[in-house]
Enzyme design. Structure first.
Site, mmCIF file in Angstrom:
data_model
loop_
_atom_site.group_PDB
_atom_site.id
_atom_site.type_symbol
_atom_site.label_atom_id
_atom_site.label_comp_id
_atom_site.label_asym_id
_atom_site.label_seq_id
_atom_site.Cartn_x
_atom_site.Cartn_y
_atom_site.Cartn_z
ATOM 1 N N SER A 23 -48.105 -32.071 -84.451
ATOM 2 C CA SER A 23 -48.946 -31.635 -83.336
ATOM 3 C C SER A 23 -50.240 -32.417 -83.181
ATOM 4 O O SER A 23 -50.862 -32.388 -82.120
ATOM 5 C CB SER A 23 -49.274 -30.136 -83.468
ATOM 6 O OG SER A 23 -48.143 -29.361 -83.192
ATOM 7 N N SER A 60 -48.718 -30.554 -80.040
ATOM 8 C CA SER A 60 -49.348 -29.507 -79.255
ATOM 9 C C SER A 60 -50.854 -29.731 -79.045
ATOM 10 O O SER A 60 -51.475 -29.035 -78.251
ATOM 11 C CB SER A 60 -49.123 -28.152 -79.915
ATOM 12 O OG SER A 60 -49.732 -28.097 -81.194
ATOM 13 N N LYS A 106 -59.407 -28.451 -80.306
ATOM 14 C CA LYS A 106 -58.176 -27.861 -79.792
ATOM 15 C C LYS A 106 -58.416 -26.385 -79.487
ATOM 16 O O LYS A 106 -59.178 -25.705 -80.185
ATOM 17 C CB LYS A 106 -57.063 -28.025 -80.834
ATOM 18 C CG LYS A 106 -55.694 -27.550 -80.376
ATOM 19 C CD LYS A 106 -54.663 -27.820 -81.459
ATOM 20 C CE LYS A 106 -53.266 -27.408 -81.006
ATOM 21 N NZ LYS A 106 -52.247 -27.732 -82.036
#
Length: 385
Positions: free
Chosen positions: A234, A210, A134
């Site tokens: 997320s 996310s 990420k």
């Protein structure tokens, strides 16, 4: 003001062009793709641009990949190149990458192949496994933007996130950083750098967030395992919406030191956790990372090694040899799930019961009692004594 608006747009556009320039010409595909209404699902479409060998490699789960690289059946270089190729294709289809690190990844793969040739053994339990990250996880020499145009090109961290250092020590190869919503605080992935990241299973829907870029990349098999971060879903949301798997470990289980956040210091901190195409990939990542004893380098990590006996006991329960108990909260009585979501939850509960396990539906105390004061604060009277 007009100049400022022009400048941020130009910075975002420049980054998009820079990303595409890092994709070799031979890996480029005709763009734009047909509109999502015409071609909603691109998960099968991606195979046409790959060799049969690349398809075999990239559609093998993490455990299978490590088994092949650790035995010498596959070289780290061919595995890494296959995933770099497929990740490049995935980005052109759904805008899922923030950083492309192909050159250093291939160099690292070559070094691991040389190590194996000399020592006749793997570097570690993740030998030659490409790992996607990420965007919020720092990698030396790479931007960490969290989707903010204003963070691009700023001072880059001299030190990588601790978990990246740990992954490298285990033999893993870092090759991409994946897209996030601006600020990394949304359940869909859109920012002013790479635009919108749609769901590759249906590009008319969102990839989630996310850790949305991770979910989309895994769905397209441009990665077999990666890392996301999570505070309220997320990792789990994009995993669920993209047909892959994500784990939100307990706070303090894995090292979060050196990972970017816009809300440091809140009471409930972010955690970092694995995402993978198969549950076995989550196990491999957790087992391997805890093997490094991360609490010796990050004081916020709890000194708690991998418990093989507890893991085996859980496996016995999953296989049906021992009854397990599962809690389910269908609604908090304040905000109800949409009917398709509730139906899916009920289906899961029914399957668990059919396997001989116990399902306990939890009906929590009224959430409105805790939420209403934030919406309506009555006048306070002052009593003097």
């Amino acid at each position: 003001m007009a100049d400022d608006l022009t400048n941020w747009k130009a910075v975002g556009a420049s980054k998009r062009v820079a990303l595409l320039s890092l994709i070799p010409e031979k890996w480029r595909i005709p763009l734009p793709l047909p509109p999502p209404a015409t071609l909603p699902n691109v998960t099968g479409n991606i195979r046409q641009y790959l060799s049969l060998k690349e398809v075999e490699i990239t559609e093998t789960d993490s455990v299978g990949i490590v088994r092949k690289t650790s035995s010498g059946d596959w070289t780290c270089s061919e595995v890494t190149e296959a995933f770099c190729h497929r990740a490049a294709l995935a980005h052109q289809m759904i805008n899922c990458l923030h950083e492309i690190i192909f050159a250093s990844a291939l160099q690292r793969a070559s070094e691991l192949d040389a190590y194996f040739a000399e020592h006749k053994e793997p570097m570690g339990p993740l030998h030659g496994l490409p790992i996607s990250l990420k965007d919020s996880i720092h990698v030396e020499g790479m931007d960490t933007s969290l989707g903010y145009v204003g963070w691009l090109g700023k001072s880059r961290p001299e030190k990588e996130s601790q978990i990246v250092t740990d992954l490298r020590s285990l033999g893993a190869i870092i090759y991409v950083k994946t897209s996030v919503p601006q600020g990394s605080l949304s359940a869909e992935t859109r920012n002013n750098i790479i635009g919108y990241t749609p769901n590759p299973l249906n590009r008319q829907l969102t990839v989630g967030g996310s850790s949305g870029g991770e979910g989309g990349l895994l769905a397209l098999r441009g990665s077999s395992a990666g890392l996301g971060t999570d505070i309220g879903g997320s990792t789990r949301v994009p995993a669920g919406w993209n047909g892959c798997y994500g784990l939100r470990p307990s706070t303090g289980r894995l090292p979060y030191e050196g990972i970017a956040s816009t809300i440091d210091g809140i009471m409930l901190p972010f955690v970092v956790g694995p995402m993978a195409t198969q549950v076995s990939g989550l196990e491999l990542m957790m087992r391997s990372l805890l093997q490094t004893e991360p609490w010796r380098r990050d004081p916020m990590v709890i000194e708690l090694p991998w418990k093989e006996d507890a893991f085996m006991k859980m496996n016995e329960g999953v296989s049906g040899r021992e009854m397990m108990a599962f809690g389910i909260m269908v609604s908090d009585g304040y905000v109800n799930p949409q009917p398709p979501v509730e139906r899916a939850m009920r289906m899961v509960a029914d399957v668990i019961k059919a396997l001989g396990h116990k399902v306990i539906e939890w009906k929590p105390p009224s959430h409105s009692a805790g939420n209403d004061p934030y919406v309506y604060i009555p006048a306070l009277s002052v009593v003097r004594y």
